[in-house]
Design an enzyme around this catalytic site. Structure first.
Site, PDB file in Angstrom:
ATOM      1  N   GLY A   6       0.824  -1.213   0.000  1.00 41.68           N
ATOM      2  CA  GLY A   6       0.000   0.000   0.000  1.00 41.68           C
ATOM      3  C   GLY A   6       0.856   1.260   0.000  1.00 41.68           C
ATOM      4  CE1 TYR A  29      -3.598 -12.467   3.391  1.00 42.75           C
ATOM      5  CE2 TYR A  29      -2.832 -14.451   2.290  1.00 42.75           C
ATOM      6  CZ  TYR A  29      -2.898 -13.079   2.366  1.00 42.75           C
ATOM      7  OH  TYR A  29      -2.263 -12.309   1.413  1.00 42.75           O
TER       8      TYR A  29
HETATM    9  P1  NDP Z   1       1.540  -5.344   5.159  1.00 43.31           P
HETATM   10  O1  NDP Z   1       1.284  -6.100   6.407  1.00 43.31           O
HETATM   11  O2  NDP Z   1       2.843  -4.678   4.985  1.00 43.31           O
HETATM   12  O3  NDP Z   1       0.419  -4.269   4.918  1.00 43.31           O
HETATM   13  C1  NDP Z   1      -0.903  -4.488   5.330  1.00 43.31           C
HETATM   14  C2  NDP Z   1      -1.543  -3.164   5.622  1.00 43.31           C
HETATM   15  O4  NDP Z   1      -2.891  -3.414   6.048  1.00 43.31           O
HETATM   16  C3  NDP Z   1      -0.861  -2.383   6.725  1.00 43.31           C
HETATM   17  O5  NDP Z   1      -0.784  -1.027   6.330  1.00 43.31           O
HETATM   18  C4  NDP Z   1      -1.805  -2.555   7.899  1.00 43.31           C
HETATM   19  O6  NDP Z   1      -1.828  -1.460   8.791  1.00 43.31           O
HETATM   20  C5  NDP Z   1      -3.127  -2.615   7.155  1.00 43.31           C
HETATM   21  N1  NDP Z   1      -4.202  -3.130   8.024  1.00 43.31           N
HETATM   22  C6  NDP Z   1      -4.245  -4.309   8.692  1.00 43.31           C
HETATM   23  N2  NDP Z   1      -5.378  -4.382   9.423  1.00 43.31           N
HETATM   24  C7  NDP Z   1      -6.054  -3.230   9.202  1.00 43.31           C
HETATM   25  C8  NDP Z   1      -7.277  -2.710   9.689  1.00 43.31           C
HETATM   26  N3  NDP Z   1      -8.025  -3.377  10.571  1.00 43.31           N
HETATM   27  N4  NDP Z   1      -7.684  -1.495   9.258  1.00 43.31           N
HETATM   28  C9  NDP Z   1      -6.924  -0.792   8.396  1.00 43.31           C
HETATM   29  N5  NDP Z   1      -5.752  -1.223   7.911  1.00 43.31           N
HETATM   30  C10 NDP Z   1      -5.320  -2.431   8.319  1.00 43.31           C
HETATM   31  O7  NDP Z   1       1.301  -6.426   4.003  1.00 43.31           O
HETATM   32  P2  NDP Z   1       1.388  -6.343   2.389  1.00 43.31           P
HETATM   33  O8  NDP Z   1       1.774  -4.996   1.958  1.00 43.31           O
HETATM   34  O9  NDP Z   1       2.170  -7.504   1.952  1.00 43.31           O
HETATM   35  O10 NDP Z   1      -0.114  -6.628   1.997  1.00 43.31           O
HETATM   36  C11 NDP Z   1      -0.890  -5.762   1.213  1.00 43.31           C
HETATM   37  C12 NDP Z   1      -1.824  -6.577   0.328  1.00 43.31           C
HETATM   38  O11 NDP Z   1      -1.079  -7.379  -0.564  1.00 43.31           O
HETATM   39  C13 NDP Z   1      -2.736  -7.544   1.084  1.00 43.31           C
HETATM   40  O12 NDP Z   1      -4.025  -7.474   0.516  1.00 43.31           O
HETATM   41  C14 NDP Z   1      -2.116  -8.892   0.820  1.00 43.31           C
HETATM   42  O13 NDP Z   1      -3.082  -9.916   0.880  1.00 43.31           O
HETATM   43  C15 NDP Z   1      -1.603  -8.685  -0.575  1.00 43.31           C
HETATM   44  N6  NDP Z   1      -0.587  -9.600  -1.033  1.00 43.31           N
HETATM   45  C16 NDP Z   1       0.643  -9.630  -0.437  1.00 43.31           C
HETATM   46  C17 NDP Z   1       1.583 -10.518  -0.910  1.00 43.31           C
HETATM   47  C18 NDP Z   1       2.934 -10.597  -0.312  1.00 43.31           C
HETATM   48  O14 NDP Z   1       3.708 -11.434  -0.755  1.00 43.31           O
HETATM   49  N7  NDP Z   1       3.289  -9.784   0.670  1.00 43.31           N
HETATM   50  C19 NDP Z   1       1.307 -11.391  -2.041  1.00 43.31           C
HETATM   51  C20 NDP Z   1      -0.007 -11.252  -2.577  1.00 43.31           C
HETATM   52  C21 NDP Z   1      -0.904 -10.386  -2.084  1.00 43.31           C
HETATM   53  P3  NDP Z   1      -0.693  -1.243   9.907  1.00 43.31           P
HETATM   54  O15 NDP Z   1       0.448  -0.576   9.202  1.00 43.31           O
HETATM   55  O16 NDP Z   1      -1.383  -0.343  10.890  1.00 43.31           O
HETATM   56  O17 NDP Z   1      -0.338  -2.587  10.462  1.00 43.31           O
END
Ligand code: NDP
Length: 315
Positions: free
Chosen positions: A15, A190
């Site tokens: 993000g 998940y």
């Molecule tokens: P991160 O854990 O780095 O990012 C996840 C984000 O979601 C963080 O900013 C976190 O906030 C936020 N978040 C979690 N819970 C809540 C909530 N209750 N309300 C608002 N925000 C929330 O993981 P990624 O960047 O890897 O993941 C991002 C997307 O990419 C996800 O949808 C994941 O499924 C997808 N993805 C990731 C892959 C990977 O290999 N990493 C592969 C394929 C898909 P905070 O900073 O406060 O914790």
């Protein structure tokens, strides 16, 4: 004018990288929709997003009340809405017991699917009213929910079954905390939530694309083995996962590259096709990928939509 894009979970990982990529073009104002205001502000500063290109707004997807408040505040802000990116997620692979959202839904499906489902529904009218040359609703999917791939076949596999747990409220009391009604498994929850994300995108497409002209799409940005998503995993896994993905599966992408991919799906004028699940090949070219049988089951998508509507109070 500049486009306005809301990105959920823009405080880290994919993000944040996407927020940076879009803000840097100078063509987008990024609304970082985050549960931790200070963390988001610090994150934006740490990657050098300039003040005039972003705002932080509070959103906790694990509370439907917060989702409603966010949608209200956004509508009253007067910003147009040209793109919405449902990116935030939690992943709890080592949890032995389920944890729950404010309304009592199992946390992974409650946050990743139900929170985003309500958010997207509440903001659909704003997107519809946008006069931007293209308007998009993007939901981040994953290969792990896709059982037609190698990664999707690592157990426990995603499976929504007949949705009996979800229909029962997913609360671990009257119903199971798992969508299919089975025993709790954090890794599976998940993956199930990601199948819901991909089904939801297609159901949006079927219901609203023609009428609204909005592009609905999903994507698998590659394995971003370094993000916080794996923070709940055991230390040995966190140590070995990035090199494993880099040298063995070769599915590894950096946060920056993955952010560029998601930014492309948001803003590339040529990626207007709706109902599509994007992936990238070895040369980093985007292509339309196939979804697994379950993740493209139209009847299941309709049922998921109806059950989810009831749970979030829209029906
Ligand atoms: P991160 O854990 O780095 O990012 C996840 C984000 O979601 C963080 O900013 C976190 O906030 C936020 N978040 C979690 N819970 C809540 C909530 N209750 N309300 C608002 N925000 C929330 O993981 P990624 O960047 O890897 O993941 C991002 C997307 O990419 C996800 O949808 C994941 O499924 C997808 N993805 C990731 C892959 C990977 O290999 N990493 C592969 C394929 C898909 P905070 O900073 O406060 O914790």
């Amino acid at each position: 004018r500049k486009g306005t894009v809301i990105i959920t979970g823009a405080s880290s990982g994919l993000g944040l990288a996407t927020a940076k990529a879009l803000a840097e073009t100078g063509e987008w104002h990024v609304i970082m929709a985050c549960r931790n205001f200070l963390k988001a502000e610090k994150a934006a500063k740490s990657v050098g997003i300039t003040k005039e290109n972003y705002s932080v707004m509070h959103l906790d997807l694990a509370s439907l009340e917060s989702v409603r408040q966010f949608a209200d505040t956004f509508c009253r802000s007067g910003w147009p809405l040209d793109a919405l990116v449902c990116n935030a997620a939690v992943y709890l692979p080592t949890a032995k017991e389920p944890t729950y959202t404010a309304e009592g839904f199992e946390l992974s499906v409650g946050t990743n699917h139900l929170g985003h489902f309500l958010l997207a529904r509440l903001l659909l009218d704003d997107l519809k009213q946008s006069d931007y040359p293209y308007k998009r609703l993007i939901i981040v999917g994953s290969i792990t929910g896709n059982t037609n791939t190698l990664a999707g076949n690592v157990p426990p596999k995603a499976n929504l079954g007949d949705l009996r747990g979800l229909a029962g409220g997913l609360n671990g009391i009257q119903s199971s905390a798992m969508i299919d009604g089975g025993d709790f498994d954090g890794a599976k929850a998940y993956k199930d939530s990601k199948v819901c994300n991909m089904l939801t995108m297609q159901e949006f497409h079927r219901r609203y694309h023609e009428e609204t002209g909005i592009t609905f799409a999903s994507l698998y940005p590659g394995c971003i083995a370094t993000t916080g998503l794996f923070r709940e995993h055991i230390p040995l896994f966190r140590l070995l996962f990035p090199p494993f993905q880099k040298y063995i599966t070769k599915g590894y992408v950096s946060e920056e590259e993955a952010g560029g991919r998601l930014a492309q799906v948001v803003s590339d004028p040529s990626l207007t096709k709706s109902g599509v699940y994007w992936s990238w090949n070895k040369n980093s070219e985007s292509f339309e990928n196939q979804l697994s049988k379950e993740a493209s089951d139209a009847e299941k998508a309709r049922k998921l939509w109806e059950v989810s509507e009831k749970l979030v109070g829209l029906a």
